[in-house]
Design a protein around this motif. Structure first.
Motif, mmCIF file in Angstrom:
data_model
loop_
_atom_site.group_PDB
_atom_site.id
_atom_site.type_symbol
_atom_site.label_atom_id
_atom_site.label_comp_id
_atom_site.label_asym_id
_atom_site.label_seq_id
_atom_site.Cartn_x
_atom_site.Cartn_y
_atom_site.Cartn_z
ATOM 1 N N TYR A 187 0.832 -1.207 0.000
ATOM 2 C CA TYR A 187 0.000 0.000 0.000
ATOM 3 C C TYR A 187 0.868 1.259 0.000
ATOM 4 O O TYR A 187 0.495 2.276 -0.594
ATOM 5 N N ARG A 188 2.024 1.186 0.658
ATOM 6 C CA ARG A 188 2.944 2.312 0.643
ATOM 7 C C ARG A 188 3.445 2.579 -0.781
ATOM 8 O O ARG A 188 3.574 3.736 -1.210
ATOM 9 N N ALA A 189 3.729 1.497 -1.503
ATOM 10 C CA ALA A 189 4.158 1.636 -2.896
ATOM 11 C C ALA A 189 3.047 2.249 -3.748
ATOM 12 O O ALA A 189 3.300 3.073 -4.639
ATOM 13 N N ALA A 190 1.790 1.855 -3.468
ATOM 14 C CA ALA A 190 0.655 2.431 -4.206
ATOM 15 C C ALA A 190 0.509 3.921 -3.902
ATOM 16 O O ALA A 190 0.199 4.719 -4.802
ATOM 17 N N GLU A 191 0.756 4.315 -2.653
ATOM 18 C CA GLU A 191 0.673 5.723 -2.294
ATOM 19 C C GLU A 191 1.764 6.533 -2.991
ATOM 20 O O GLU A 191 1.547 7.673 -3.408
ATOM 21 N N GLU A 192 2.948 5.945 -3.119
ATOM 22 C CA GLU A 192 4.034 6.631 -3.823
ATOM 23 C C GLU A 192 3.678 6.822 -5.297
ATOM 24 O O GLU A 192 3.970 7.876 -5.889
ATOM 25 N N ALA A 193 3.055 5.812 -5.889
ATOM 26 C CA ALA A 193 2.625 5.948 -7.285
ATOM 27 C C ALA A 193 1.559 7.022 -7.420
ATOM 28 O O ALA A 193 1.523 7.761 -8.417
ATOM 29 N N LYS A 194 0.690 7.122 -6.423
ATOM 30 C CA LYS A 194 -0.337 8.166 -6.455
ATOM 31 C C LYS A 194 0.291 9.552 -6.364
ATOM 32 O O LYS A 194 -0.170 10.499 -7.018
ATOM 33 N N SER A 195 1.346 9.672 -5.576
ATOM 34 C CA SER A 195 2.055 10.950 -5.486
ATOM 35 C C SER A 195 2.667 11.329 -6.833
ATOM 36 O O SER A 195 2.621 12.494 -7.242
#
Length: 256
Positions: A187-195
């Motif tokens: 989920y942290r990786a997904a948040e980074e992609a969202k950024s």
């Protein structure tokens, strides 16, 4: 998980009145949920044994109605106090974060892009807010109810049988811990992609004239679609892994 609550301890102390009201009411609600099924069991036993009387039936039915109405009242009260406290945390964090942004130097904004900051203001704060609300609810449901059920099982059956039945749940605790660590990373990786996607949107909005002047609309659309697909893939990877929890929990509960 509890490290997170340590970090928002200042808010819990500030809103201790609301939490002191909400937490006991939540526990009382969890315990009261067991009353209607128990009353129904008594009613069914009396009807099957032929020992039921009109007065007895009316008394049991009345207790079921009263306990059900009381559950609705308690649910309303703890939800109002608990989620009011959690929403207050969200508003406070957003205000503090904006104040922090205004005091930072240009080096800070070179390190963190606009999309990353937008994501922190929205997604990260929302997660902390849910931890202060739904997280507290899960702690009460996940700790108080099992302890109460274990006590009831020991009192009504056998402590040896109780220990044997709850032993498989040790595997669930261990598996949940390990699975949670991996899911958090995904989920942290997904948040980074969202950024990254937010950064692209901000750049295109701010430089829309440049994009139109050089005719790079299609290229920017492709870049947007690519980054959106990365978010999709990473979220799906996290969801697929987290979806394993409920089947594993059911299997362990069946074994127990």
């Amino acid at each position: 998980m509890f490290k997170g609550y340590k970090k928002i301890g200042w808010h819990i102390r500030k809103e201790k009145k609301r939490y002191r009201i909400a937490f006991p009411l939540l526990i009382l609600t969890d315990l009261l949920i067991l009353v209607p099924p128990r009353l129904m069991a008594i009613l069914i036993d009396e009807l099957s044994n032929g020992t039921a009387t009109v007065d007895g039936l009316m008394k049991v039915v009345g207790l079921i109605v009263v306990s059900t109405l009381l559950l609705y009242v308690l649910d309303y009260l703890w939800e109002v106090h608990l989620f009011d406290a959690s929403d207050t945390l969200g508003a406070t964090l957003r205000s503090k974060l904006m104040e922090h942004f205004f005091t930072e130097d240009p080096v800070f904004y070179e390190r963190f892009g606009s999309g990353d900051l937008m994501n922190r203001v929205t997604g990260d704060i929302e997660s902390v807010t849910e931890m202060a609300g739904f997280g507290v609810m899960c702690i009460a449901d996940g700790l108080v109810m099992p302890i109460f059920l274990v006590v009831v099982m020991i009192a009504t059956t056998s402590w040896k049988l109780t220990l044997a039945s709850i032993a498989p749940f040790l595997l669930l605790f261990y598996g949940t811990k390990q699975l949670g660590n991996v899911v958090y990373k995904r989920y942290r990786a997904a948040e980074e992609a969202k950024s990254d996607l937010n950064d692209l949107v901000v750049e295109n909005v701010e430089g829309v004239r440049v994009v139109r002047a050089f005719g790079t609309e299609e290229r920017e659309k492709v870049k947007f679609a690519g980054r959106a697909h990365v978010i999709y893939d990473r979220n799906i990877a996290a969801l697929r892994l987290s979806a394993l929890f409920f089947p594993v929990a059911r299997v362990i509960a069946t074994i127990s």
